[in-house]
Write a protein that holds these residues in place. Sequence first.
Motif, PDB file in Angstrom:
ATOM      1  N   ALA A   1       0.848  -1.191   0.000  1.00  0.00           N
ATOM      2  CA  ALA A   1       0.000   0.000   0.000  1.00  0.00           C
ATOM      3  C   ALA A   1       0.882   1.239   0.000  1.00  0.00           C
ATOM      4  CB  ALA A   1      -0.914  -0.001   1.224  1.00  0.00           C
ATOM      5  N   GLY A   2       0.467   2.251  -0.765  1.00  0.00           N
ATOM      6  CA  GLY A   2       1.238   3.493  -0.832  1.00  0.00           C
ATOM      7  C   GLY A   2       2.294   3.502  -1.908  1.00  0.00           C
ATOM      8  N   ARG A   3       2.491   2.380  -2.589  1.00  0.00           N
ATOM      9  CA  ARG A   3       3.482   2.303  -3.664  1.00  0.00           C
ATOM     10  C   ARG A   3       2.743   2.191  -4.998  1.00  0.00           C
ATOM     11  NH1 ARG A   3       8.988   0.191  -3.951  1.00  0.00           N
ATOM     12  NH2 ARG A   3       9.478  -0.448  -6.077  1.00  0.00           N
ATOM     13  N   SER A   4       3.140   3.002  -5.978  1.00  0.00           N
ATOM     14  CA  SER A   4       2.498   2.992  -7.293  1.00  0.00           C
ATOM     15  C   SER A   4       3.507   3.389  -8.354  1.00  0.00           C
ATOM     16  CB  SER A   4       1.322   3.987  -7.344  1.00  0.00           C
ATOM     17  OG  SER A   4       0.333   3.666  -6.402  1.00  0.00           O
ATOM     18  N   TYR A   5       3.211   2.998  -9.598  1.00  0.00           N
ATOM     19  CA  TYR A   5       3.940   3.475 -10.757  1.00  0.00           C
ATOM     20  C   TYR A   5       3.005   4.340 -11.595  1.00  0.00           C
ATOM     21  CZ  TYR A   5       7.363  -0.205  -9.689  1.00  0.00           C
ATOM     22  OH  TYR A   5       8.292  -1.006  -9.081  1.00  0.00           O
ATOM     23  N   ILE A   6       3.551   5.425 -12.116  1.00  0.00           N
ATOM     24  CA  ILE A   6       2.785   6.325 -12.972  1.00  0.00           C
ATOM     25  C   ILE A   6       3.498   6.448 -14.316  1.00  0.00           C
ATOM     26  CG2 ILE A   6       1.984   8.692 -13.310  1.00  0.00           C
ATOM     27  CD1 ILE A   6       1.663   8.957 -10.349  1.00  0.00           C
TER      28      ILE A   6
ATOM     29  N   VAL B   1       8.062   8.091 -16.602  1.00  0.00           N
ATOM     30  CA  VAL B   1       7.583   7.060 -15.689  1.00  0.00           C
ATOM     31  C   VAL B   1       8.110   7.376 -14.293  1.00  0.00           C
ATOM     32  CG1 VAL B   1       7.521   4.595 -15.152  1.00  0.00           C
ATOM     33  CG2 VAL B   1       7.546   5.349 -17.539  1.00  0.00           C
ATOM     34  N   TYR B   2       7.252   7.198 -13.294  1.00  0.00           N
ATOM     35  CA  TYR B   2       7.578   7.632 -11.933  1.00  0.00           C
ATOM     36  C   TYR B   2       7.190   6.559 -10.919  1.00  0.00           C
ATOM     37  CZ  TYR B   2       7.621  12.008 -14.491  1.00  0.00           C
ATOM     38  OH  TYR B   2       7.871  12.981 -15.426  1.00  0.00           O
ATOM     39  N   LEU B   3       7.977   6.489  -9.862  1.00  0.00           N
ATOM     40  CA  LEU B   3       7.673   5.658  -8.706  1.00  0.00           C
ATOM     41  C   LEU B   3       7.181   6.564  -7.588  1.00  0.00           C
ATOM     42  CD1 LEU B   3       7.828   3.251  -6.669  1.00  0.00           C
ATOM     43  CD2 LEU B   3      10.267   3.776  -6.437  1.00  0.00           C
ATOM     44  N   ILE B   4       6.050   6.217  -7.003  1.00  0.00           N
ATOM     45  CA  ILE B   4       5.521   6.951  -5.848  1.00  0.00           C
ATOM     46  C   ILE B   4       5.488   6.008  -4.653  1.00  0.00           C
ATOM     47  CG2 ILE B   4       3.497   8.082  -4.868  1.00  0.00           C
ATOM     48  CD1 ILE B   4       2.867   9.235  -7.503  1.00  0.00           C
TER      49      ILE B   4
END
Length: 525
Positions: free
Chosen positions: A417-422, A499-502
Amino acid sequence: MKAIIVLANRLSRVFQMIIKLHILLLFFAFNSFATSYHVTVNGSANGDGSEFSPWDLRTALSHPPSVTPGDTIWLHAGVYKGHFSSDLVGSEDANIIVRQFPGERVTIDGIGQTGSGILSIKGSYVSYWGFTITDSNTQRLSQISGSFPSDIPNATGVNITGHHIKLINVIVHDAPGNGIAAWIQSIDTEIYGCVVYHNGWQGPDRGHGHAFYSQNLNGTKVVMDNLMFNNFSMGLHVYTENGSIQGFHIEGNSCFNNGIISGDTKLTANALVGGSQPADRLVYTDNYTFHNSSIIADNVRFGYAVANGDIIVKDNYMMGGFPVLRINNWNSVELTGNTILGFGKLVYLEVPSGVQTSSYDWDNNTYYAGTHDKPYNHISLNFDQWKQTYSIDANSLYTTDAPVGTKVFIRPNKYEAGRSYITVYNWDLKGSVDVDLSDIIEEGANYEIFDIEYLDHSPLLAGKYQGGSISIPMNLTQKSQPIGNITTVSKHTGLEFGVYLIRSIPVDNRNNNFLTDTKKADIKN
């Protein structure tokens, strides 16, 4: 900008403090019958795996008798040098977990040793989670053509022959061979959330080494939510000459500019599924690919040298390449809801003998052709001729107009949870793009945003989330470079694509999902 970087660095330190304060909460989340074991760089084969008497990594992966299904083996901070092989065996009901300890940074460095893999995974029912695989060896140029040079190391980063394996949120970069390989024995293996880049070597013939190389016969391999970019050859490479490539579910991956660091712009693809044996049972959905305008190789290719079985290609976004999409000799095709953008040829289609394309479910796609007026097939068909010749795309959209606005795809991580790729396609070439993160970050939570092409450095943005949209920069030029004696400079994708890591920490931490450091550990021989 300097103030922002300073703030980001301070917030990263705050994150580490928060993690350490909450670390004890982690253990309450586990089943009371499971045991946690510990591994350190200076651990010992004579230890008992406790926090105060940890194992070395080689011992832990050899499956000590005390380790049982459902247990967790925690890897603590540091650089573990050499090649390692895992024989761990969990159970269908309870995987063993091998995971980087929360808030710490673990790197396995192959240091130029030879062998099949820096980490070779045998065994079964084990999840490997959150650490980094790399190789500090600087020899990346071979004088020998072909796939098996003897003058440089070419070990794969993670080589999987065990079955029911999960590889979760692992970073694999600068392995001298392929990034990740999952072979025919690795039944029902899942590759999830991994970041795979700069793997392979340069030969006199071409670049070699793919992000992901795989074969399959029984069960289904799942390849989901991975980021594969700037490898020496292809991104996704599902290929065989004498084996089998049946049963793949490929979803939510972002693959871009693979092959570009080799300087060869003609022989690479972001995704290839095909070979000298029939491919079958392939699902390819919600994936995002990008080739810049200098690359004239296939972007996405399905089928190679023989007739194939069934394929579903649905809701993907593909930009660039020549052609953008190649479909070679499939008996059954469902190809719907895709967006295909190109600088020249859009689609090549070859049909097996005796198959009528009127039986294909090929419709409701969107094509951006640019200035090319006949972008279909080798015989150069315009859109009307294409529809008439193959009886497909009756309700699809075709335009020579350039796309406008932005297209943003957010993929929340199903394990953390709290981790995503954009993934962002920025058609208006804006210097920044506003992205609504309210579905993936809890208001009041601390967050970090990393540019995936500059992952081994400080976060691009960091702060406390106030809700709504965050302006994410697109005018980026700094980029991580491959390790070793590579002459080609790897350039950033720039304004057009990013592309981004959140990562964020849930406000109450009840789910015990902690930030884990993505930045490279210091590698010293």
